[in-house]
Design a protein around this motif. Structure first.
Motif, PDB file in Angstrom:
ATOM      1  N   LEU A 285      36.280   0.801  17.358  1.00  0.00           N
ATOM      2  CA  LEU A 285      37.583   1.425  17.589  1.00  0.00           C
ATOM      3  C   LEU A 285      37.813   1.674  19.075  1.00  0.00           C
ATOM      4  N   ARG A 286      36.745   2.070  19.765  1.00  0.00           N
ATOM      5  CA  ARG A 286      36.874   2.254  21.218  1.00  0.00           C
ATOM      6  C   ARG A 286      37.251   0.938  21.887  1.00  0.00           C
ATOM      7  N   ARG A 289      41.830  -0.718  20.283  1.00  0.00           N
ATOM      8  CA  ARG A 289      42.693   0.378  19.799  1.00  0.00           C
ATOM      9  C   ARG A 289      43.756  -0.089  18.816  1.00  0.00           C
ATOM     10  N   ILE A 292      43.550   1.394  15.356  1.00  0.00           N
ATOM     11  CA  ILE A 292      43.778   2.824  15.053  1.00  0.00           C
ATOM     12  C   ILE A 292      44.549   3.034  13.742  1.00  0.00           C
ATOM     13  N   ALA A 295      42.215   2.446  10.934  1.00  0.00           N
ATOM     14  CA  ALA A 295      41.135   3.443  10.961  1.00  0.00           C
ATOM     15  C   ALA A 295      41.625   4.764  10.363  1.00  0.00           C
ATOM     16  N   VAL A 296      42.852   5.154  10.701  1.00  0.00           N
ATOM     17  CA  VAL A 296      43.398   6.404  10.151  1.00  0.00           C
ATOM     18  C   VAL A 296      43.524   6.292   8.628  1.00  0.00           C
ATOM     19  N   ARG A 380      47.263   8.978  14.430  1.00  0.00           N
ATOM     20  CA  ARG A 380      47.143   7.820  15.328  1.00  0.00           C
ATOM     21  C   ARG A 380      47.131   8.238  16.788  1.00  0.00           C
ATOM     22  N   PHE A 383      43.756  10.330  17.734  1.00  0.00           N
ATOM     23  CA  PHE A 383      42.511   9.568  17.939  1.00  0.00           C
ATOM     24  C   PHE A 383      42.619   8.675  19.180  1.00  0.00           C
ATOM     25  N   ASP A 384      43.792   8.151  19.441  1.00  0.00           N
ATOM     26  CA  ASP A 384      43.991   7.345  20.642  1.00  0.00           C
ATOM     27  C   ASP A 384      43.706   8.190  21.894  1.00  0.00           C
TER      28      ASP A 384
END
Ligand code: HEM
Length: 419
Positions: A285-286, A289, A292, A295-296, A380, A383-384
Motif C-alpha cells: 500500500l505504501r 497508493r 487505497i 484496501a479500505v 481513503r 490512510f493516504d
C-alpha cells in the motif's frame, strides 16, 4: 481437530465444535478476537443457529452471506422497528422513541424519510467535503506527530469522525469531546471500562439521552439561522409536509452520531492494526497508493466495525429452511457473512487487492448505510495522509478490544508514529 465437511461456507478452518459449548452471545467470547472459528463451523453445520440469551430468551443467528442479504431485503417480514436493532429488548418507552430513528423505522415511514435525506449524503454531495476532510486529517496527524507515542484509538482515530461531523453540522469545538464520549457510551454498554455502572449484558442506553438533549437544544438554537450546512438542511427536511420537529431532529442527530462515530473510528484503528499485522500488505500500500480504495474495502470486510444488526419476524416464516415464528429475534451476523467462502475466495486472508469485495459491513438493501460515502472518503483520505506523514509506524503495546458482541472494535492501540 476433525476435517471439515461439505463445500462452501467454510473458512478453511478445520475445527469440529460441540454445539452445547457454543455461545456466540457471550460478550466475553469477543474480547480476545471475534470467534471466527465458531462462525465458520456454524456456517457449515447450523447456518441459522438458535442462540440462547442469559435472560432465557433466544435469537436466530443468520451466518451465511446469502441469508443475511435475504433477511435485509425483506424489511416488512423482518422488521427493524418492532424490536429495534440490538438483541437486548429495550424498555417500551425507549423502543417507542427509537422508532423515530431511520435505522429503526419500517416502510412506509422509512422509505419516505430516507428519500427526503438521501440527497444530503449522496456521493457527489459528500465529495465536496474532500478538502475539509484532508485538512482535518492533517491537523490530527500533526498533533500525533508532536507526541510520537500515541494510543491510536482515542488520541488519533476518534478525532476524525467527530471533527468532520462537527464541521458538517456547525458544532462548536468545545462540545465535540462530550459528543464523542456519549457516542462511545451509547454503543458500548457491555464494556465495563466504558460503562462501569451499566447492567451486566446491556448494550444500549447510556449517553444517548445526553446526546438527544444536545440535539434538541441544537435544533432550538439553530432553527432560525440562514445557511446551508448539513444541520440546517436537516432541520428544514419535511416529513408528511412538515419540517422535522425539534424532537424528530434530536433523534436524527443521535442516529447520525451513534451510527457514524464509533464505526468510523473503528475502521481507522482496526484498519491500522490489520496493516501492521500484515506488513507485506502495508508495504504494498505504501508503494502503490492507487490500492487505497480496495484496501479500505478489505479493512471493512475483514475487520467490520459492527458484528450484527437485529430484526424481528413479523409473521411465521423461514430462513434457509429453518422455520421462524412471528416475534422471533434474528441477528444478521455480518462478521460471519464477510468470511463466507461461497462468496469470498480464501476469506481469512487479508488481501488489499481483493476484487470484487461484496462485504456486508454497511448492510444492504433498504437500511444500507446512509453514511457509506462519507465513511469511505474519510477512510481513503486518512490512510493516504497517515502513510504520507509517517514513514515509520510501529506497535508499542498490546491492543485491547471491547467486550461486546455488537462492536467489533479496539479500545486501545498503542503505536509509535515516526517521521
Ligand atoms: C465505517 C463506518 C460505518 C459502518 C461500518 C456503518 C455501518 C452501518 C450498517 C451496517 C448499517 C445498516 C444497518 C441495517 O441494515 O440495519 C448502517 C446504517 C446507517 N448508517 Fe452507517 N456505518 C458507518 C458510517 C456511518 C456514518 C459516517 C454515518 C453518518 C453520516 C452513518 C449513518 C448511518 C445511518 C443514518 C444509517 C441508517 C440508514 C437507514 O436505516 O436507512 N453511518 N450503517
Amino acid at each position: 481437530m476433525a476435517g471439515q465437511t461439505g463445500r462452501g461456507h467454510n473458512s478453511g478452518v478445520t475445527t469440529t465444535i460441540d454445539p452445547a459449548a457454543i455461545d456466540i452471545y457471550d460478550p466475553d467470547g469477543y474480547v480476545a478476537a471475534a470467534p471466527h472459528e465458531v462462525f465458520a463451523h456454524l456456517r457449515r453445520e447450523h447456518p441459522v443457529w438458535r442462540q440462547e440469551m442469559p435472560d432465557g430468551t433466544a435469537y436466530w443467528a443468520v451466518m451465511r452471506h446469502a441469508d443475511v442479504v435475504e433477511v435485509s431485503r425483506q424489511p416488512l417480514r423482518f422488521s427493524a422497528q418492532v424490536g429495534g436493532v440490538v438483541l437486548e429488548d429495550m424498555a417500551p418507552e425507549q423502543l417507542e422513541q427509537s422508532k423515530n430513528m431511520l435505522l429503526m423505522m419500517d416502510p412506509p415511514r422509512h422509505t419516505q424519510l430516507r428519500k427526503e435525506v438521501a440527497h444530503l449524503f449522496k456521493a457527489r454531495a459528500i465529495a465536496t467535503l474532500e478538502a475539509a476532510i484532508r485538512k482535518v486529517c492533517r491537523e490530527i496527524l500533526d498533533r500525533a506527530a508532536a507526541r510520537g507515542d500515541v494510543e491510536f484509538v482515542h488520541d488519533v482515530a476518534a478525532f476524525l469522525p467527530s471533527q468532520v461531523f462537527g464541521e458538517m453540522m456547525g458544532i462548536p469545538e468545545a462540545d465535540r469531546a462530550d459528543i464523542n464520549r456519549w457516542a462511545e457510551q451509547s454503543t458500548s454498554g457491555s464494556d465495563p471500562d466504558v460503562n462501569p455502572d451499566a447492567d451486566a449484558g446491556g448494550e444500549a442506553g447510556g449517553g444517548s439521552v445526553q446526546m438527544a438533549v444536545y440535539g434538541y437544544e441544537y435544533a432550538v438554537r439553530r432553527r432560525s439561522e440562514e445557511g446551508d450546512d448539513l444541520g440546517l438542511a436537516l432541520l428544514r427536511t419535511e416529513i408528511d409536509g412538515q419540517p422535522m420537529t425539534d424532537l424528530e431532529f434530536a433523534y436524527f442527530f443521535v442516529q447520525l452520531v451513534t451510527a457514524g462515530n464509533d464505526t468510523t473510528r473503528t475502521m481507522l484503528s482496526s484498519g491500522l492494526l490489520e496493516l501492521l499485522r500484515h506488513p507485506d500488505q502495508l508495504a504494498r500500500l505504501r508503494a502503490d497508493r492507487s490500492l487505497i480504495p480496495s484496501a479500505v474495502e478489505e479493512i471493512l470486510r475483514y475487520a467490520n466495525p459492527l458484528h450484527y444488526f437485529r430484526r424481528t419476524a413479523t409473521e411465521d416464516t423461514e430462513i434457509a429452511g429453518q422455520p421462524i415464528a412471528a416475534g422471533d429475534k434474528i441477528a444478521m451476523i455480518y462478521t460471519s457473512a464477510n468470511r463466507d467462502d461461497a462468496v469470498f475466495a480464501d476469506p481469512d486472508r487479508f488481501d488489499i487487492t481483493r476484487s470484487p469485495n461484496p462485504h456486508l459491513s454497511f448492510g444492504i438493501a433498504d437500511h444500507f448505510c446512509l453514511g457509506v460515502h462519507l465513511a469511505r472518503l474519510e477512510g481513503r483520505i486518512f490512510f493516504d495522509e497517515l502513510l504520507d506523514r509517517f514513514p515509520v509506524i510501529e506497535q508499542t503495546g498490546t491492543p485491547a478490544r471491547f467486550r461486546s458482541n455488537l462492536n467489533n472494535a479496539l479500545k486501545a492501540l498503542p503505536v509509535h508514529l515516526g517521521t
